[in-house]
Design a protein around this motif. Structure first.
Motif, PDB file in Angstrom:
ATOM      1  N   ILE A 114       0.859  -1.212   0.127  1.00 34.99           N
ATOM      2  CA  ILE A 114      -0.155   0.149  -0.264  1.00 34.99           C
ATOM      3  C   ILE A 114       0.832   1.257   0.053  1.00 34.99           C
ATOM      4  O   ILE A 114       1.822   1.368   0.864  1.00 34.99           O
ATOM      5  CB  ILE A 114      -1.009  -0.164   1.075  1.00 34.99           C
ATOM      6  N   ASN A 115       0.678   2.093  -0.798  1.00 29.79           N
ATOM      7  CA  ASN A 115       1.310   3.292  -0.897  1.00 29.79           C
ATOM      8  C   ASN A 115       0.475   4.292  -0.462  1.00 29.79           C
ATOM      9  O   ASN A 115      -1.005   4.447  -0.396  1.00 29.79           O
ATOM     10  CB  ASN A 115       1.712   3.904  -2.295  1.00 29.79           C
ATOM     11  N   LEU A 116       1.099   5.207   0.412  1.00 28.13           N
ATOM     12  CA  LEU A 116       0.050   6.141   1.192  1.00 28.13           C
ATOM     13  C   LEU A 116       0.807   7.634   1.131  1.00 28.13           C
ATOM     14  O   LEU A 116       1.940   7.833   1.380  1.00 28.13           O
ATOM     15  CB  LEU A 116       0.078   5.952   2.787  1.00 28.13           C
ATOM     16  N   ASP A 117      -0.037   8.422   0.668  1.00 27.51           N
ATOM     17  CA  ASP A 117       0.657  10.003   0.367  1.00 27.51           C
ATOM     18  C   ASP A 117      -0.045  10.471   1.754  1.00 27.51           C
ATOM     19  O   ASP A 117      -1.364  10.887   1.898  1.00 27.51           O
ATOM     20  CB  ASP A 117      -0.099  10.613  -0.978  1.00 27.51           C
ATOM     21  N   MET A 118       0.828  11.133   2.617  1.00 30.13           N
ATOM     22  CA  MET A 118       0.577  11.693   3.947  1.00 30.13           C
ATOM     23  C   MET A 118       1.314  13.023   4.125  1.00 30.13           C
ATOM     24  O   MET A 118       2.333  13.153   3.805  1.00 30.13           O
ATOM     25  CB  MET A 118       0.843  10.470   4.801  1.00 30.13           C
ATOM     26  N   ASP A 119       0.521  13.859   4.857  1.00 32.32           N
ATOM     27  CA  ASP A 119       1.311  15.462   4.947  1.00 32.32           C
ATOM     28  C   ASP A 119       2.363  14.753   6.185  1.00 32.32           C
ATOM     29  O   ASP A 119       1.880  14.144   6.865  1.00 32.32           O
ATOM     30  CB  ASP A 119       0.264  16.123   5.715  1.00 32.32           C
ATOM     31  N   HIS A 179      -1.137  -6.640  11.355  1.00 31.40           N
ATOM     32  CA  HIS A 179      -0.915  -7.206   9.721  1.00 31.40           C
ATOM     33  C   HIS A 179       0.055  -6.593   9.038  1.00 31.40           C
ATOM     34  O   HIS A 179       0.342  -6.772   7.765  1.00 31.40           O
ATOM     35  CB  HIS A 179      -2.348  -7.126   9.333  1.00 31.40           C
ATOM     36  N   VAL A 180       0.720  -5.553   9.670  1.00 35.97           N
ATOM     37  CA  VAL A 180       1.796  -4.685   8.827  1.00 35.97           C
ATOM     38  C   VAL A 180       2.984  -5.253   8.908  1.00 35.97           C
ATOM     39  O   VAL A 180       3.700  -5.657  10.169  1.00 35.97           O
ATOM     40  CB  VAL A 180       1.721  -3.065   9.339  1.00 35.97           C
ATOM     41  N   VAL A 181       3.595  -5.896   7.859  1.00 36.07           N
ATOM     42  CA  VAL A 181       5.022  -6.647   7.875  1.00 36.07           C
ATOM     43  C   VAL A 181       5.903  -5.385   8.113  1.00 36.07           C
ATOM     44  O   VAL A 181       7.107  -5.716   8.561  1.00 36.07           O
ATOM     45  CB  VAL A 181       5.069  -7.671   6.613  1.00 36.07           C
ATOM     46  N   GLU A 182       5.853  -4.546   7.283  1.00 39.46           N
ATOM     47  CA  GLU A 182       6.738  -3.454   6.970  1.00 39.46           C
ATOM     48  C   GLU A 182       6.356  -2.200   6.508  1.00 39.46           C
ATOM     49  O   GLU A 182       5.276  -2.141   5.794  1.00 39.46           O
ATOM     50  CB  GLU A 182       8.003  -4.064   6.179  1.00 39.46           C
ATOM     51  N   CYS A 183       6.877  -1.085   7.196  1.00 38.65           N
ATOM     52  CA  CYS A 183       6.349   0.347   6.734  1.00 38.65           C
ATOM     53  C   CYS A 183       7.519   1.004   6.460  1.00 38.65           C
ATOM     54  O   CYS A 183       8.437   1.151   7.187  1.00 38.65           O
ATOM     55  CB  CYS A 183       5.452   0.857   7.750  1.00 38.65           C
ATOM     56  N   ASN A 184       7.921   1.689   5.270  1.00 36.78           N
ATOM     57  CA  ASN A 184       8.919   2.392   4.905  1.00 36.78           C
ATOM     58  C   ASN A 184       8.489   3.773   4.507  1.00 36.78           C
ATOM     59  O   ASN A 184       7.382   3.866   3.616  1.00 36.78           O
ATOM     60  CB  ASN A 184       9.560   1.729   3.715  1.00 36.78           C
ATOM     61  N   CYS A 185       9.232   4.604   4.928  1.00 32.75           N
ATOM     62  CA  CYS A 185       9.004   6.065   4.558  1.00 32.75           C
ATOM     63  C   CYS A 185      10.071   6.366   3.072  1.00 32.75           C
ATOM     64  O   CYS A 185      11.142   6.005   3.205  1.00 32.75           O
ATOM     65  CB  CYS A 185       9.533   7.132   5.417  1.00 32.75           C
ATOM     66  N   VAL A 186       9.341   6.718   1.878  1.00 28.97           N
ATOM     67  CA  VAL A 186       9.863   6.632   0.710  1.00 28.97           C
ATOM     68  C   VAL A 186       9.622   7.874  -0.026  1.00 28.97           C
ATOM     69  O   VAL A 186       8.950   8.804   0.349  1.00 28.97           O
ATOM     70  CB  VAL A 186       9.220   5.303  -0.199  1.00 28.97           C
ATOM     71  N   THR A 187      10.618   7.911  -1.214  1.00 30.61           N
ATOM     72  CA  THR A 187      10.323   9.231  -2.114  1.00 30.61           C
ATOM     73  C   THR A 187       9.413   8.778  -3.197  1.00 30.61           C
ATOM     74  O   THR A 187       9.142   7.962  -3.301  1.00 30.61           O
ATOM     75  CB  THR A 187      11.972   9.556  -2.886  1.00 30.61           C
ATOM     76  N   GLY A 188       9.018   9.857  -3.833  1.00 26.64           N
ATOM     77  CA  GLY A 188       8.379   9.788  -5.052  1.00 26.64           C
ATOM     78  C   GLY A 188       6.985  10.330  -4.797  1.00 26.64           C
ATOM     79  O   GLY A 188       6.634  11.003  -3.997  1.00 26.64           O
ATOM     80  N   ASP A 189       5.808   9.813  -5.508  1.00 32.42           N
ATOM     81  CA  ASP A 189       4.511  10.327  -5.621  1.00 32.42           C
ATOM     82  C   ASP A 189       3.919   9.735  -4.072  1.00 32.42           C
ATOM     83  O   ASP A 189       2.845  10.597  -3.684  1.00 32.42           O
ATOM     84  CB  ASP A 189       3.564   9.736  -6.741  1.00 32.42           C
ATOM     85  N   SER A 215       4.317   8.906   0.263  1.00 39.45           N
ATOM     86  CA  SER A 215       5.425   9.067   1.129  1.00 39.45           C
ATOM     87  C   SER A 215       5.593   7.752   1.923  1.00 39.45           C
ATOM     88  O   SER A 215       6.757   7.514   2.685  1.00 39.45           O
ATOM     89  CB  SER A 215       4.856  10.225   2.131  1.00 39.45           C
ATOM     90  N   MET A 216       4.818   6.963   2.186  1.00 41.20           N
ATOM     91  CA  MET A 216       4.941   5.661   2.640  1.00 41.20           C
ATOM     92  C   MET A 216       4.504   4.324   1.792  1.00 41.20           C
ATOM     93  O   MET A 216       3.954   4.371   1.068  1.00 41.20           O
ATOM     94  CB  MET A 216       4.044   5.619   3.962  1.00 41.20           C
ATOM     95  N   LEU A 217       5.487   3.568   1.941  1.00 41.06           N
ATOM     96  CA  LEU A 217       5.079   2.089   1.526  1.00 41.06           C
ATOM     97  C   LEU A 217       4.988   1.086   2.487  1.00 41.06           C
ATOM     98  O   LEU A 217       6.077   1.011   3.375  1.00 41.06           O
ATOM     99  CB  LEU A 217       6.352   1.632   0.411  1.00 41.06           C
ATOM    100  N   ILE A 218       3.883   0.630   2.379  1.00 41.87           N
ATOM    101  CA  ILE A 218       3.434  -0.607   3.684  1.00 41.87           C
ATOM    102  C   ILE A 218       3.226  -1.829   3.214  1.00 41.87           C
ATOM    103  O   ILE A 218       2.386  -2.039   2.194  1.00 41.87           O
ATOM    104  CB  ILE A 218       2.100  -0.043   4.182  1.00 41.87           C
ATOM    105  N   GLY A 269      -4.381   9.863   4.719  1.00 41.52           N
ATOM    106  CA  GLY A 269      -4.113  10.340   3.310  1.00 41.52           C
ATOM    107  C   GLY A 269      -4.555   9.280   2.265  1.00 41.52           C
ATOM    108  O   GLY A 269      -5.287   8.284   2.245  1.00 41.52           O
ATOM    109  N   ARG A 270      -4.296   9.582   1.047  1.00 37.64           N
ATOM    110  CA  ARG A 270      -4.583   9.028  -0.150  1.00 37.64           C
ATOM    111  C   ARG A 270      -3.841   7.741  -0.217  1.00 37.64           C
ATOM    112  O   ARG A 270      -2.490   7.618  -0.023  1.00 37.64           O
ATOM    113  CB  ARG A 270      -4.196   9.823  -1.421  1.00 37.64           C
ATOM    114  N   THR A 271      -4.251   6.542  -0.829  1.00 38.84           N
ATOM    115  CA  THR A 271      -3.824   5.247  -0.837  1.00 38.84           C
ATOM    116  C   THR A 271      -3.715   4.759  -2.178  1.00 38.84           C
ATOM    117  O   THR A 271      -4.715   5.147  -3.097  1.00 38.84           O
ATOM    118  CB  THR A 271      -4.408   4.299   0.085  1.00 38.84           C
ATOM    119  N   ARG A 272      -2.660   3.899  -2.656  1.00 34.49           N
ATOM    120  CA  ARG A 272      -2.858   2.958  -3.875  1.00 34.49           C
ATOM    121  C   ARG A 272      -2.326   1.660  -3.382  1.00 34.49           C
ATOM    122  O   ARG A 272      -1.081   1.457  -2.728  1.00 34.49           O
ATOM    123  CB  ARG A 272      -1.855   3.825  -4.877  1.00 34.49           C
TER     124      ARG A 272
END
Length: 154
Positions: free
Chosen positions: A67-72, A88-98, A100-103, A124-127
């Motif tokens: 899950i990509n999360l765009d968060m302020d 249920h979250v195995v890993e959460c990373n703060c990332v660059t790009g469109d 801010s988080m990759l879960i 925030g918005r998810t993908r």
């Protein structure tokens, strides 16, 4: 960290239950010397923990998703404790790009995943991408044992 430490890390990443004597034989040191090196690697943080790799489907987790999360960024102090508390979250990373988080998450059903995403959208918005297959499973950190053996100056 020398070549022997790296070899020990390589062995432990492949089999964290490898007997001390076996590790010692493979790096040509005594068991007490290997034990001391492992203790040093643990205290320095190079070895963070010892874990079993578990087959998620065997425990009923049939849905793996990213899950990509765009968060302020101002929401991070509120978000971090929340995401850390989600089992249920195995890993959460703060990332660059469109985004801010990759879960990375594991769920038994897509309905459970959908409920989690609905809660997550308060931040925030998810993908979301659902995984069909994993041709390369998570593997250890490359420790460059072979490269160092080829270069006698290291």
């Amino acid at each position: 960290m020398d070549r022997i430490d790296r070899k020990i890390l390589d062995i432990l990443q492949k089999d964290a239950r490898a007997p001390l004597k076996e590790i010692a034989d493979r790096v040509f040191l005594s068991s007490p010397a290997v034990s001391a090196r492992m203790a040093r690697l643990e205290s320095s943080g190079a070895i963070m923990s010892y874990q079993a790799q578990v087959a998620a489907p065997m425990l009923g987790y049939m849905v793996k998703a990213f899950i990509n999360l765009d968060m302020d960024p101002q929401r991070k102090p509120e978000f971090y404790p929340y995401i850390e508390s989600c089992p249920h979250v195995v890993e959460c990373n703060c990332v660059t790009g469109d985004y801010s988080m990759l879960i990375e998450v594991l769920f038994a059903t897509t309905q459970e995943l959908d409920q989690f995403i609905n809660h997550l959208q308060q931040f925030g918005r998810t993908r979301t991408q659902i995984v069909f297959s994993t041709p390369v499973e998570h593997r250890g950190v490359p420790v460059s044992v072979e490269e160092e053996a080829a270069d006698p100056q290291k």
